[in-house]
Design a protein around this motif. Structure first.
Motif, PDB file in Angstrom:
ATOM      1  N   ILE A 225      -5.151   5.940   3.822  1.00  0.00           N
ATOM      2  CA  ILE A 225      -5.369   6.989   2.828  1.00  0.00           C
ATOM      3  C   ILE A 225      -5.928   8.246   3.484  1.00  0.00           C
ATOM      4  O   ILE A 225      -5.488   9.373   3.197  1.00  0.00           O
TER       5      ILE A 225
ATOM      6  N   LEU B  28     -14.303  12.529  -4.020  1.00  0.00           N
ATOM      7  CA  LEU B  28     -13.603  12.017  -5.196  1.00  0.00           C
ATOM      8  C   LEU B  28     -14.414  12.281  -6.463  1.00  0.00           C
ATOM      9  O   LEU B  28     -13.846  12.585  -7.515  1.00  0.00           O
TER      10      LEU B  28
ATOM     11  N   SER C 165      -8.218   4.575  -3.915  1.00  0.00           N
ATOM     12  CA  SER C 165      -9.069   5.146  -2.872  1.00  0.00           C
ATOM     13  C   SER C 165     -10.463   4.543  -2.907  1.00  0.00           C
ATOM     14  O   SER C 165     -11.031   4.203  -1.863  1.00  0.00           O
TER      15      SER C 165
ATOM     16  N   GLU D 102     -16.040  10.563   1.505  1.00  0.00           N
ATOM     17  CA  GLU D 102     -14.842  10.545   0.679  1.00  0.00           C
ATOM     18  C   GLU D 102     -15.182  10.224  -0.777  1.00  0.00           C
ATOM     19  O   GLU D 102     -14.594  10.803  -1.699  1.00  0.00           O
TER      20      GLU D 102
ATOM     21  N   ILE E 142     -12.144   2.246   0.014  1.00  0.00           N
ATOM     22  CA  ILE E 142     -13.384   2.659   0.682  1.00  0.00           C
ATOM     23  C   ILE E 142     -14.414   1.533   0.631  1.00  0.00           C
ATOM     24  O   ILE E 142     -15.137   1.299   1.604  1.00  0.00           O
TER      25      ILE E 142
ATOM     26  N   TRP F 188       0.818  -1.211   0.000  1.00  0.00           N
ATOM     27  CA  TRP F 188       0.000   0.000   0.000  1.00  0.00           C
ATOM     28  C   TRP F 188       0.854   1.264   0.000  1.00  0.00           C
ATOM     29  O   TRP F 188       0.491   2.255  -0.653  1.00  0.00           O
TER      30      TRP F 188
ATOM     31  N   HIS G 183      -4.445   6.634  -8.224  1.00  0.00           N
ATOM     32  CA  HIS G 183      -4.680   6.964  -6.814  1.00  0.00           C
ATOM     33  C   HIS G 183      -6.176   6.958  -6.504  1.00  0.00           C
ATOM     34  O   HIS G 183      -6.597   6.480  -5.444  1.00  0.00           O
ATOM     35  N   GLN G 184      -6.994   7.467  -7.428  1.00  0.00           N
ATOM     36  CA  GLN G 184      -8.431   7.464  -7.200  1.00  0.00           C
ATOM     37  C   GLN G 184      -8.988   6.047  -7.226  1.00  0.00           C
ATOM     38  O   GLN G 184      -9.891   5.710  -6.461  1.00  0.00           O
TER      39      GLN G 184
ATOM     40  N   ALA H 120      -8.054   2.116   3.788  1.00  0.00           N
ATOM     41  CA  ALA H 120      -8.818   3.368   3.717  1.00  0.00           C
ATOM     42  C   ALA H 120      -8.374   4.332   4.807  1.00  0.00           C
ATOM     43  O   ALA H 120      -8.211   5.540   4.566  1.00  0.00           O
TER      44      ALA H 120
ATOM     45  N   LYS I  97      -4.143  12.018   3.841  1.00  0.00           N
ATOM     46  CA  LYS I  97      -4.781  13.287   3.491  1.00  0.00           C
ATOM     47  C   LYS I  97      -4.663  14.294   4.627  1.00  0.00           C
ATOM     48  O   LYS I  97      -4.361  15.482   4.393  1.00  0.00           O
TER      49      LYS I  97
ATOM     50  N   LEU J  41       0.607   3.961  -3.025  1.00  0.00           N
ATOM     51  CA  LEU J  41       0.224   5.337  -2.710  1.00  0.00           C
ATOM     52  C   LEU J  41       1.365   6.327  -2.905  1.00  0.00           C
ATOM     53  O   LEU J  41       1.216   7.507  -2.618  1.00  0.00           O
TER      54      LEU J  41
END
Length: 316
Positions: free
Chosen positions: A233, A297, A203, A293, A207, A16, A199-200, A230, A237, A20
């Motif tokens: 991540i 996004l 994410s 989140e 989630i 991970w 990255h999205q 999650a 942030k 990331l």
């Protein structure tokens, strides 16, 4: 088994951090420390449960997926689903993204695994699981240590952490879980020409793993190991200053809730509804955090689309 779980948690944290873009040794050390010291991870070590291994398989599958190896990624996802059905939620993002290749790979590998299980164990084993074990999981006594949306609805409705829920309330809880996953899938969908970076994608899948813990029919504390990516991540942030006050408050409240079983113990010992309400906040906080989140996004993808479209039209 404990040594295998320790290695699996360490490797999952490594995967991970690499996915990331956390390349610094200090970042990896913090991520590994979080994965290993996370309360559900410690519960897995103590109780000998399987979610850490599932997390490793899913993490490896995502890494392979990002590198374009969708056949191997499908095998990893299918193997995780064959061990426990909860990781099946990973197909929702791939479905709304219309990534038919990886879905086809998952399906074919799952058919192969089920066929192998039938050959070695006989069809009676699968019949016992699907016709008796799975249905029994949805008809349980109210237990505040079962940290899912169904339990939260039951405790709030009955104002008690004890008793047997009605069939109607069980159906309402199952319907609410389906609606949560459906709304999450709707937020994750792609419109034409919307950008979606790696990255999205990470994410969104992370989630959905968090949401799977919150809506699964049986979700003890150790099951929330799947929420670690999650949370990593979200923590990243916060560290980078890209999180608002509401997200930080929800994240902090969720971490407190998942790290202690004091509220559930008090609810069981005293029978007071107040402690029962506190004990079942974990899935509600997790769902709120995940949906918030996913909405953020989606707004980011919309802004990227509005910026990219004029340039593309000019090129055309």
């Amino acid at each position: 088994w404990r040594l295998l779980n320790l290695i699996a948690a360490f490797v999952a944290s490594l995967l991970w951090t690499k996915m990331l873009g956390m390349r610094l040794l200090g970042q990896f050390a913090l991520a590994a420390a979080f994965f290993l010291a996370f309360r559900p991870t410690l519960n897995c070590f103590g109780l000998g449960q399987v979610p850490i291994l599932l997390l490793l398989l899913l993490s490896a599958g995502l890494s392979l997926y990002l590198h374009g190896q969708k056949g191997n990624a499908g095998f990893m996802f299918a193997l995780a689903v064959a061990i426990k059905l909860t990781p099946l939620v990973v197909i929702i993002p791939f479905f709304v993204w219309r990534d038919w290749k990886v879905l086809r790979c998952i399906t074919l590998w799952e058919i192969f695994i089920l066929g192998a299980l039938s050959v070695f164990n006989g069809p009676g084993t699968l019949s016992l699981y699907f016709l008796h074990v799975l249905p029994s999981m949805t008809h349980r006594m109210i237990d505040v240590q079962n940290l899912n949306l169904n339990t939260a609805i039951q405790v709030i409705w009955y104002r008690s952490s004890q008793g047997t829920p009605s069939i109607g309330l069980l159906c309402a809880g199952n319907l609410a879980s389906i609606l949560v996953l459906g709304y999450a899938g709707w937020l994750s969908r792609l419109n034409r020409m919307e950008p979606l970076g790696d990255h999205q994608r990470l994410s969104v899948v992370a989630i959905f793993l968090l949401l799977s813990c919150c809506v699964a029919p049986v979700s003890w504390r150790y099951s929330y190991v799947m929420s670690a990516p999650a949370l990593l991540i979200f923590g990243k942030k916060v560290w980078e200053g890209r999180s608002n006050g509401m997200e930080m408050a929800l994240l902090l409240a969720f971490l407190i809730e998942i790290s202690t079983d004091r509220f559930s113990s008090l609810a069981i010992d005293t029978g007071l509804p107040f402690f029962g309400y506190l004990a079942v906040m974990t899935p509600l906080l997790g769902i709120s955090l995940g949906i918030m989140e996913l909405h953020r996004l989606r707004l980011e993808r919309g802004k990227g689309h509005s910026i990219a479209s004029p340039a593309l039209l000019e090129t055309l």
